[in-house]
Design a protein around this motif. Structure first.
Motif, short mmCIF file in Angstrom:
data_model
loop_
_atom_site.label_atom_id
_atom_site.label_comp_id
_atom_site.label_asym_id
_atom_site.label_seq_id
_atom_site.Cartn_x
_atom_site.Cartn_y
_atom_site.Cartn_z
N SER A 1 -3.55 -12.21 7.46
CA SER A 1 -4.96 -11.79 7.51
C SER A 1 -5.86 -12.77 6.74
N ASP A 2 -5.38 -14.02 6.64
CA ASP A 2 -6.13 -15.11 5.97
C ASP A 2 -6.43 -14.84 4.51
N THR A 3 -5.57 -14.12 3.84
CA THR A 3 -5.71 -13.88 2.40
C THR A 3 -4.56 -14.60 1.70
N ARG A 4 -4.92 -15.49 0.81
CA ARG A 4 -3.91 -16.26 0.09
C ARG A 4 -4.06 -16.01 -1.42
N PRO A 5 -2.95 -16.08 -2.15
CA PRO A 5 -3.05 -15.84 -3.59
C PRO A 5 -3.78 -16.98 -4.29
N LEU A 6 -4.50 -16.63 -5.35
CA LEU A 6 -5.11 -17.64 -6.20
C LEU A 6 -4.05 -18.34 -7.03
N GLY A 7 -2.97 -17.62 -7.28
CA GLY A 7 -1.85 -18.18 -8.03
C GLY A 7 -0.65 -17.28 -7.96
N VAL A 8 0.53 -17.89 -8.09
CA VAL A 8 1.80 -17.16 -8.14
C VAL A 8 2.59 -17.73 -9.30
N GLU A 9 3.07 -16.88 -10.17
CA GLU A 9 3.85 -17.30 -11.33
C GLU A 9 5.18 -16.56 -11.36
N GLY A 10 6.22 -17.24 -11.81
CA GLY A 10 7.50 -16.60 -12.05
C GLY A 10 8.45 -16.54 -10.88
N TYR A 11 8.14 -17.19 -9.77
CA TYR A 11 8.99 -17.08 -8.57
C TYR A 11 10.39 -17.63 -8.83
N ALA A 12 10.50 -18.78 -9.47
CA ALA A 12 11.81 -19.42 -9.67
C ALA A 12 12.76 -18.55 -10.49
N THR B 1 0.60 3.30 4.33
CA THR B 1 1.39 2.20 3.80
C THR B 1 2.88 2.53 3.79
N LEU B 2 3.25 3.72 4.20
CA LEU B 2 4.65 4.11 4.22
C LEU B 2 5.36 3.45 5.38
N VAL B 3 6.54 2.93 5.11
CA VAL B 3 7.34 2.28 6.15
C VAL B 3 8.23 3.30 6.82
N PHE C 1 -7.01 -1.89 3.32
CA PHE C 1 -7.41 -2.89 2.33
C PHE C 1 -6.25 -3.85 2.09
N ASP C 2 -6.56 -5.03 1.58
CA ASP C 2 -5.51 -6.02 1.31
C ASP C 2 -4.46 -5.48 0.35
N TRP C 3 -4.89 -4.72 -0.67
CA TRP C 3 -3.91 -4.19 -1.62
C TRP C 3 -2.97 -3.21 -0.93
N GLU C 4 -3.49 -2.47 0.06
CA GLU C 4 -2.63 -1.55 0.82
C GLU C 4 -1.63 -2.33 1.67
N ALA C 5 -2.07 -3.45 2.23
CA ALA C 5 -1.15 -4.30 3.00
C ALA C 5 -0.05 -4.85 2.09
N ALA C 6 -0.41 -5.18 0.85
CA ALA C 6 0.58 -5.67 -0.11
C ALA C 6 1.61 -4.58 -0.42
N VAL C 7 1.15 -3.35 -0.60
CA VAL C 7 2.06 -2.23 -0.85
C VAL C 7 2.97 -2.01 0.36
N HIS C 8 2.40 -2.07 1.54
CA HIS C 8 3.19 -1.90 2.77
C HIS C 8 4.28 -2.97 2.86
N ALA C 9 3.91 -4.21 2.57
CA ALA C 9 4.88 -5.31 2.62
C ALA C 9 5.97 -5.13 1.57
N ALA C 10 5.60 -4.68 0.38
CA ALA C 10 6.59 -4.43 -0.67
C ALA C 10 7.57 -3.34 -0.23
N ARG C 11 7.03 -2.30 0.37
CA ARG C 11 7.90 -1.21 0.86
C ARG C 11 8.83 -1.70 1.97
N SER C 12 8.35 -2.63 2.78
CA SER C 12 9.18 -3.14 3.87
C SER C 12 10.41 -3.87 3.35
#
Length: 115
Positions: free
Chosen positions: A59-70, A113-115, A2-13
């Motif tokens: 995987s062609d999934t983009r955020p609807l919004g991102v806040e707080g990056y700066a 999702t484990l790296v 799932f996309d949320w699992e890909a997000a967890v995998h990326a965070a772990r990376s």
């Protein structure tokens, strides 16, 4: 995966710490899951955000919004079905979303999702 699992995998990376997935669908109607994680400093918080965005973009999934990056104390990435919260250690403790959403179910993170 799932996309949320890909997000967890990326965070772990990017060596995100204290990753927690909450299923908030039973207590909220605006999203299904929260992904919470912590970076050691602002640069790592930004790197985690960048890794998640790039991984999901592949995987062609983009955020609807991102806040707080700066500021990079708390980056919020809204993907509709799930929301990613990337905190500095101080912000994670201060906002304590785990406590705020204590009625949400904790989701076991799959081994895939484990790296």
């Amino acid at each position: 995966m799932f996309d949320w699992e890909a997000a967890v995998h990326a965070a772990r990376s990017r060596k995100a710490q204290d990753i927690l997935v909450l299923d908030i669908a039973v207590v909220s109607s605006f999203t299904d899951k929260f992904i919470l994680c912590t970076g050691a400093n602002s640069r790592q918080v930004q790197a985690i955000s960048e890794a998640i965005e790039q991984s999901l973009k592949n995987s062609d999934t983009r955020p609807l919004g991102v806040e707080g990056y700066a500021n990079a104390e708390w980056i919020l990435m809204d993907y509709g079905d799930f929301v990613v919260h990337i905190f500095s250690p101080a912000a994670r403790e201060f906002y304590s979303l785990e406590r705020l959403w204590k009625n949400a179910l904790r989701v076991e993170i799959p081994e895939s999702t484990l790296v």
